[in-house]
Design a protein around this motif. Structure first.
Motif, PDB file in Angstrom:
ATOM      1  N   UNK A   4      35.465  46.007  39.711  1.00 27.52           N
ATOM      2  CA  UNK A   4      36.428  46.839  40.424  1.00 27.52           C
ATOM      3  C   UNK A   4      37.831  46.282  40.242  1.00 27.52           C
ATOM      4  N   UNK A   5      38.786  47.148  39.948  1.00 24.85           N
ATOM      5  CA  UNK A   5      40.181  46.710  39.944  1.00 24.85           C
ATOM      6  C   UNK A   5      40.548  46.349  41.380  1.00 24.85           C
ATOM      7  N   UNK A   6      41.632  45.629  41.581  1.00 22.22           N
ATOM      8  CA  UNK A   6      42.018  45.319  42.952  1.00 22.22           C
ATOM      9  C   UNK A   6      42.169  46.574  43.826  1.00 22.22           C
ATOM     10  N   UNK A   7      42.807  47.605  43.303  1.00 20.83           N
ATOM     11  CA  UNK A   7      42.990  48.845  44.075  1.00 20.83           C
ATOM     12  C   UNK A   7      41.647  49.480  44.413  1.00 20.83           C
ATOM     13  N   UNK A   8      40.750  49.544  43.432  1.00 10.94           N
ATOM     14  CA  UNK A   8      39.418  50.098  43.669  1.00 10.94           C
ATOM     15  C   UNK A   8      38.654  49.253  44.693  1.00 10.94           C
ATOM     16  N   UNK A   9      38.770  47.942  44.577  1.00 16.80           N
ATOM     17  CA  UNK A   9      38.062  47.041  45.491  1.00 16.80           C
ATOM     18  C   UNK A   9      38.544  47.243  46.924  1.00 16.80           C
ATOM     19  N   UNK A  10      39.848  47.351  47.127  1.00 14.06           N
ATOM     20  CA  UNK A  10      40.391  47.534  48.473  1.00 14.06           C
ATOM     21  C   UNK A  10      39.941  48.873  49.060  1.00 14.06           C
ATOM     22  N   UNK A  11      40.006  49.928  48.258  1.00 18.07           N
ATOM     23  CA  UNK A  11      39.575  51.254  48.728  1.00 18.07           C
ATOM     24  C   UNK A  11      38.081  51.248  49.043  1.00 18.07           C
ATOM     25  N   UNK A  12      37.280  50.646  48.168  1.00 18.94           N
ATOM     26  CA  UNK A  12      35.833  50.560  48.382  1.00 18.94           C
ATOM     27  C   UNK A  12      35.521  49.768  49.642  1.00 18.94           C
ATOM     28  N   UNK A  13      36.194  48.642  49.810  1.00 16.47           N
ATOM     29  CA  UNK A  13      35.960  47.784  50.968  1.00 16.47           C
ATOM     30  C   UNK A  13      36.250  48.536  52.265  1.00 16.47           C
ATOM     31  N   UNK A  14      37.353  49.248  52.307  1.00 16.27           N
ATOM     32  CA  UNK A  14      37.712  49.999  53.516  1.00 16.27           C
ATOM     33  C   UNK A  14      36.698  51.102  53.806  1.00 16.27           C
ATOM     34  N   UNK A  15      36.323  51.867  52.779  1.00 18.75           N
ATOM     35  CA  UNK A  15      35.377  52.978  52.957  1.00 18.75           C
ATOM     36  C   UNK A  15      34.000  52.456  53.367  1.00 18.75           C
ATOM     37  N   UNK A  16      33.521  51.425  52.691  1.00 17.18           N
ATOM     38  CA  UNK A  16      32.203  50.865  53.018  1.00 17.18           C
ATOM     39  C   UNK A  16      32.179  50.278  54.420  1.00 17.18           C
ATOM     40  N   UNK A  17      33.253  49.594  54.788  1.00 22.03           N
ATOM     41  CA  UNK A  17      33.336  49.020  56.135  1.00 22.03           C
ATOM     42  C   UNK A  17      33.168  50.116  57.183  1.00 22.03           C
ATOM     43  N   UNK A  18      33.935  51.170  57.022  1.00 23.23           N
ATOM     44  CA  UNK A  18      33.909  52.280  57.980  1.00 23.23           C
ATOM     45  C   UNK A  18      32.523  52.924  58.045  1.00 23.23           C
ATOM     46  N   UNK A  19      31.949  53.222  56.889  1.00 20.01           N
ATOM     47  CA  UNK A  19      30.648  53.889  56.848  1.00 20.01           C
ATOM     48  C   UNK A  19      29.534  53.001  57.400  1.00 20.01           C
ATOM     49  N   UNK A  20      29.514  51.753  57.017  1.00 18.76           N
ATOM     50  CA  UNK A  20      28.440  50.859  57.442  1.00 18.76           C
ATOM     51  C   UNK A  20      28.533  50.549  58.931  1.00 18.76           C
ATOM     52  N   UNK A  21      29.724  50.342  59.426  1.00 17.69           N
ATOM     53  CA  UNK A  21      29.888  50.068  60.854  1.00 17.69           C
ATOM     54  C   UNK A  21      29.464  51.298  61.665  1.00 17.69           C
ATOM     55  N   UNK A  22      29.792  52.488  61.180  1.00 21.77           N
ATOM     56  CA  UNK A  22      29.392  53.727  61.867  1.00 21.77           C
ATOM     57  C   UNK A  22      27.872  53.849  61.935  1.00 21.77           C
TER      58      UNK A  22
END
Length: 139
Positions: A4-22
């Motif tokens: 993952x590029x840094x931008x992709x990694x940050x976007x993925x991290x934010x989306x996964x965090x939100x989905x998994x915590x939910x």
């Protein structure tokens, strides 16, 4: 291992965090594999856990020790793991060690935190987490 590029990694991290915590699951584990001194003084992304691939003074990787430390922090080998280092090279070996140890969802940040060297042998000028203007903190 996903690249993952840094931008992709940050976007993925934010989306996964939100989905998994939910869903009541643990968010991805974001691991900085640099030595602790690098992580603290050079800077690091917020929320990253420092689990060095190798440490001073030996500077010799111990893949089994590293995988065990990540497993202890992750609690589950199926938890998504995102790795970052200085330039994206250490994370390749660290990621392979995790996959060999049975981790099922490993990604790494291409170009790492500081990125590749430019023609003047300086980092953070071509690519990398910091170059891309992503959040970071420093001691």
């Amino acid at each position: 291992m996903k690249n993952l590029t840094p931008q992709q990694a940050w976007a993925w991290l934010q989306a996964e965090r939100e989905q998994r915590v939910a869903r009541g699951e643990e968010p991805p584990l974001f691991v900085d594999v640099r030595m602790e001194i690098e992580s603290l003084y050079v800077g690091r992304p917020p929320g990253v856990e420092n689990i060095p691939w190798y440490e001073y003074p030996d500077l010799t990787p111990d893949p089994l020790r590293f995988a065990a430390a990540v497993e202890q922090e992750a609690g589950d080998k199926d938890r998504p793991i995102l790795l970052i280092c200085r330039s994206g090279k250490r994370t390749l070996d660290a990621g392979k060690a995790l996959e060999s140890a049975g981790f099922s969802d490993v990604s790494h940040v291409v170009h790492g935190f500081e990125g590749e060297l430019n023609e003047d042998f300086k980092r953070s000028s071509i690519n990398g987490w910091r170059h891309d203007g992503l959040p970071w903190e420093q001691m």
